[in-house]
Design a protein around this motif. Structure first.
Motif, PDB file in Angstrom:
ATOM      1  N   TYR A   6      40.606  31.024  29.091  1.00 30.94           N
ATOM      2  CA  TYR A   6      39.481  31.792  29.356  1.00 30.94           C
ATOM      3  C   TYR A   6      38.283  32.111  28.404  1.00 30.94           C
ATOM      4  O   TYR A   6      38.543  32.354  27.222  1.00 30.94           O
ATOM      5  CB  TYR A   6      39.875  33.080  30.160  1.00 30.94           C
ATOM      6  CG  TYR A   6      40.969  33.002  30.963  1.00 30.94           C
ATOM      7  CD1 TYR A   6      40.513  32.941  32.422  1.00 30.94           C
ATOM      8  CD2 TYR A   6      42.234  33.027  30.926  1.00 30.94           C
ATOM      9  CE1 TYR A   6      41.326  32.447  33.498  1.00 30.94           C
ATOM     10  CE2 TYR A   6      43.194  33.035  32.008  1.00 30.94           C
ATOM     11  CZ  TYR A   6      42.537  32.588  33.267  1.00 30.94           C
ATOM     12  OH  TYR A   6      43.615  32.542  34.175  1.00 30.94           O
ATOM     13  N   SER A  12      27.402  34.908  35.322  1.00 31.20           N
ATOM     14  CA  SER A  12      27.997  35.022  36.634  1.00 31.20           C
ATOM     15  C   SER A  12      28.466  33.656  37.491  1.00 31.20           C
ATOM     16  O   SER A  12      29.104  33.762  38.412  1.00 31.20           O
ATOM     17  CB  SER A  12      27.453  35.974  37.426  1.00 31.20           C
ATOM     18  OG  SER A  12      26.306  35.889  37.793  1.00 31.20           O
ATOM     19  N   ARG A  15      31.772  32.157  37.723  1.00 29.02           N
ATOM     20  CA  ARG A  15      32.862  32.536  38.396  1.00 29.02           C
ATOM     21  C   ARG A  15      33.704  31.650  39.245  1.00 29.02           C
ATOM     22  O   ARG A  15      32.969  30.559  40.089  1.00 29.02           O
ATOM     23  CB  ARG A  15      32.307  33.784  39.329  1.00 29.02           C
ATOM     24  CG  ARG A  15      33.646  34.511  40.198  1.00 29.02           C
ATOM     25  CD  ARG A  15      33.084  35.547  40.804  1.00 29.02           C
ATOM     26  NE  ARG A  15      33.784  36.152  42.139  1.00 29.02           N
ATOM     27  CZ  ARG A  15      34.486  37.254  41.603  1.00 29.02           C
ATOM     28  NH1 ARG A  15      34.633  37.411  40.439  1.00 29.02           N
ATOM     29  NH2 ARG A  15      35.314  37.855  42.659  1.00 29.02           N
ATOM     30  N   GLN A  18      38.426  30.453  43.455  1.00 24.52           N
ATOM     31  CA  GLN A  18      39.719  30.994  43.503  1.00 24.52           C
ATOM     32  C   GLN A  18      39.620  32.191  42.570  1.00 24.52           C
ATOM     33  O   GLN A  18      39.998  31.998  41.511  1.00 24.52           O
ATOM     34  CB  GLN A  18      40.899  30.329  43.610  1.00 24.52           C
ATOM     35  CG  GLN A  18      40.769  29.192  44.770  1.00 24.52           C
ATOM     36  CD  GLN A  18      40.842  29.681  46.085  1.00 24.52           C
ATOM     37  OE1 GLN A  18      41.409  30.652  46.378  1.00 24.52           O
ATOM     38  NE2 GLN A  18      40.202  29.108  47.129  1.00 24.52           N
ATOM     39  N   CYS A  19      39.746  33.706  43.054  1.00 24.25           N
ATOM     40  CA  CYS A  19      39.751  34.645  42.116  1.00 24.25           C
ATOM     41  C   CYS A  19      41.006  35.454  42.331  1.00 24.25           C
ATOM     42  O   CYS A  19      41.501  35.584  43.612  1.00 24.25           O
ATOM     43  CB  CYS A  19      38.488  35.727  42.124  1.00 24.25           C
ATOM     44  SG  CYS A  19      36.884  34.614  41.603  1.00 24.25           S
ATOM     45  N   HIS A  20      41.565  36.204  41.451  1.00 27.73           N
ATOM     46  CA  HIS A  20      42.563  37.235  41.786  1.00 27.73           C
ATOM     47  C   HIS A  20      41.945  38.087  42.721  1.00 27.73           C
ATOM     48  O   HIS A  20      40.920  38.718  42.727  1.00 27.73           O
ATOM     49  CB  HIS A  20      43.151  37.813  40.375  1.00 27.73           C
ATOM     50  CG  HIS A  20      44.232  38.725  40.526  1.00 27.73           C
ATOM     51  ND1 HIS A  20      44.142  39.736  40.981  1.00 27.73           N
ATOM     52  CD2 HIS A  20      45.492  38.319  40.202  1.00 27.73           C
ATOM     53  CE1 HIS A  20      45.699  40.222  40.957  1.00 27.73           C
ATOM     54  NE2 HIS A  20      46.106  39.381  40.464  1.00 27.73           N
ATOM     55  N   SER A  23      40.152  41.205  41.254  1.00 25.31           N
ATOM     56  CA  SER A  23      38.817  40.871  40.618  1.00 25.31           C
ATOM     57  C   SER A  23      37.747  41.664  41.207  1.00 25.31           C
ATOM     58  O   SER A  23      37.997  41.673  42.544  1.00 25.31           O
ATOM     59  CB  SER A  23      38.746  39.151  40.565  1.00 25.31           C
ATOM     60  OG  SER A  23      37.678  39.287  39.812  1.00 25.31           O
ATOM     61  N   THR A  25      34.477  42.175  43.257  1.00 28.60           N
ATOM     62  CA  THR A  25      34.181  41.594  44.114  1.00 28.60           C
ATOM     63  C   THR A  25      32.308  41.565  44.310  1.00 28.60           C
ATOM     64  O   THR A  25      31.763  40.943  45.057  1.00 28.60           O
ATOM     65  CB  THR A  25      34.421  41.944  45.828  1.00 28.60           C
ATOM     66  OG1 THR A  25      34.294  43.265  45.793  1.00 28.60           O
ATOM     67  CG2 THR A  25      36.038  41.633  45.730  1.00 28.60           C
ATOM     68  N   TYR A  69      34.462  39.827  36.181  1.00 28.66           N
ATOM     69  CA  TYR A  69      33.681  38.998  37.424  1.00 28.66           C
ATOM     70  C   TYR A  69      33.627  37.500  37.336  1.00 28.66           C
ATOM     71  O   TYR A  69      33.903  36.688  37.980  1.00 28.66           O
ATOM     72  CB  TYR A  69      32.426  39.685  37.760  1.00 28.66           C
ATOM     73  CG  TYR A  69      31.740  39.003  38.938  1.00 28.66           C
ATOM     74  CD1 TYR A  69      32.118  39.700  40.451  1.00 28.66           C
ATOM     75  CD2 TYR A  69      31.027  38.068  38.884  1.00 28.66           C
ATOM     76  CE1 TYR A  69      31.388  38.840  41.232  1.00 28.66           C
ATOM     77  CE2 TYR A  69      30.139  37.437  39.888  1.00 28.66           C
ATOM     78  CZ  TYR A  69      30.666  37.897  41.101  1.00 28.66           C
ATOM     79  OH  TYR A  69      29.806  37.321  42.345  1.00 28.66           O
ATOM     80  N   GLU A  70      33.261  37.211  36.078  1.00 23.41           N
ATOM     81  CA  GLU A  70      32.777  35.904  35.700  1.00 23.41           C
ATOM     82  C   GLU A  70      34.024  35.238  35.752  1.00 23.41           C
ATOM     83  O   GLU A  70      34.215  34.024  36.228  1.00 23.41           O
ATOM     84  CB  GLU A  70      32.177  35.985  34.464  1.00 23.41           C
ATOM     85  CG  GLU A  70      31.807  34.450  34.043  1.00 23.41           C
ATOM     86  CD  GLU A  70      31.001  34.307  32.738  1.00 23.41           C
ATOM     87  OE1 GLU A  70      30.262  35.062  32.207  1.00 23.41           O
ATOM     88  OE2 GLU A  70      31.635  33.153  31.680  1.00 23.41           O
ATOM     89  N   GLY A  72      36.713  35.757  37.080  1.00 21.42           N
ATOM     90  CA  GLY A  72      37.671  35.857  38.405  1.00 21.42           C
ATOM     91  C   GLY A  72      39.121  36.604  38.143  1.00 21.42           C
ATOM     92  O   GLY A  72      39.997  36.426  38.907  1.00 21.42           O
ATOM     93  N   TYR A 142      48.082  35.986  35.581  1.00 21.49           N
ATOM     94  CA  TYR A 142      46.637  35.856  35.041  1.00 21.49           C
ATOM     95  C   TYR A 142      46.596  37.151  34.004  1.00 21.49           C
ATOM     96  O   TYR A 142      46.921  38.140  34.241  1.00 21.49           O
ATOM     97  CB  TYR A 142      45.590  36.394  36.138  1.00 21.49           C
ATOM     98  CG  TYR A 142      45.534  35.323  37.210  1.00 21.49           C
ATOM     99  CD1 TYR A 142      44.564  34.253  37.406  1.00 21.49           C
ATOM    100  CD2 TYR A 142      46.165  35.426  38.434  1.00 21.49           C
ATOM    101  CE1 TYR A 142      44.570  33.303  38.217  1.00 21.49           C
ATOM    102  CE2 TYR A 142      46.469  34.515  39.235  1.00 21.49           C
ATOM    103  CZ  TYR A 142      45.534  33.477  39.257  1.00 21.49           C
ATOM    104  OH  TYR A 142      45.542  32.672  40.525  1.00 21.49           O
TER     105      TYR A 142
END
Length: 321
Positions: A6, A12, A15, A18-20, A23, A25, A69-70, A72, A142
């Motif tokens: 990472y 941003s 990002r 597919q994010c956790h 994470s 929003t 955020y960036e 995820g 993650y």
């Protein structure tokens, strides 16, 4: 040591799709200069906490949100108080509730908010709640972004107590349930710690374990104008956050920087105060504040947003609005 998976770019737009689920929003408008971006990536590479200091309102706290955020990644925040102990960040166990449920299980068993089901007094895990640090350790697939906010509010032993957790073997034991929570050594948390130096310097062993970065105030007009541009472009509420006209921004920036040059002030206003002040100038009333009036020397409209101490608020240099 392998290159980090990472990398924070301060953009941003990177990002992932597919994010956790944990994470952030909501987009976090944030401008990080190249030195700050490098500090974040060094912390990720070396798997060490990044200690951030800087003026109040300069964006220390929001950096952690912007990173999560960036990238995820899951984000957990731990707000430190004067009474905070390390144990609270790991987990809390409600033995009193368990006893209550034993006594009333045939009447009104308590509900576990995670499952929506009645708690089972025979299951001790139903009464264990992981703290922010515990959740970050348990994020195995993650690396979580963990914000430890205002560490200097705690007592003097807190930073050194924290060291024993933020180091190998990266695990802790929950006596009440018999669980051992161990972090994935390949996905260790990305830890950002903020400090305002309210109680003086942090202990040397703690500082030696951390990377350090000081977030300076953007002192050049173009830097503040860039922050304004990103702030309004990334906000997703166009009905209330339309970009102010350039002449208002330019005048407000010049006025604000001039205020910060005043050596008689007891507390200099920071970036967050500036953005609030500009928002008020722009749309607090039906029409933006007149630029020609703002250009007057002693005119500081809405000074309640700029000065936060009585001595500054009553300063005769700014009483002419």
């Amino acid at each position: 040591m392998n290159p980090p998976k990472y990398i924070f770019h301060g953009d941003s737009k990177n990002r992932p799709k597919q994010c956790h689920p944990d994470s952030p929003t909501e987009l976090e408008p944030y401008i990080a200069d190249s030195e700050l971006i490098e500090a974040v990536n060094l912390a990720i590479f070396l798997q060490r906490p990044l200690l951030i200091e800087g003026e109040s309102g300069c964006g220390k706290t929001r950096l952690a949100v912007a990173v999560a955020y960036e990238l995820g990644l899951p984000f957990y925040r731990w707000d430190i108080r004067s009474t905070t102990k390390v144990q609270e960040g790991l987990y809390e166990y409600d033995a009193i509730l368990r006893l209550h449920d034993v006594q009333t299980k045939d009447l009104t068993p308590s509900i576990n908010p995670k499952t929506g089901q009645p708690r089972n007094p025979q299951e001790p895990k139903d009464y264990r709640e992981l703290g922010s640090l515990g959740k970050a350790f348990k994020s195995h697939n993650y690396p979580a972004v963990l914000l430890i906010d205002e560490i200097d509010k705690a007592d003097v032993d807190f930073p050194n107590d924290l060291l024993s957790i933020l180091d190998k073997p990266w695990k802790f034991f929950i006596r009440e349930t018999g669980e051992t929570i161990e972090a994935n050594q390949e996905q260790l948390p990305i830890i950002i710690i903020t400090s305002n130096k309210e109680k003086g310097s942090l202990p040397s062993p703690f500082l030696r374990r951390c990377l350090y970065h000081y977030v300076r105030f953007p002192s050049q007009p173009e830097e503040l104008e860039k922050i304004v541009k990103v702030h309004y472009q990334q906000k997703q509420k166009p009905e209330t956050m339309a970009m102010p006209k350039s002449d208002l921004v330019t005048t407000a920036v010049a006025k604000f920087l001039k205020i910060r040059e005043d050596k008689s002030l007891f507390k200099l206003p920071g970036t967050s105060e500036f953005l609030d002040w500009l928002a008020a100038l722009h749309h607090f009333k039906s029409e933006p504040y007149p630029v020609t009036e703002l250009q007057q020397d002693k005119t500081i409209p809405y000074r309640d947003l700029v000065f936060k101490l009585r001595q500054d608020w009553q300063n005769p240099n700014y009483a002419g609005s």
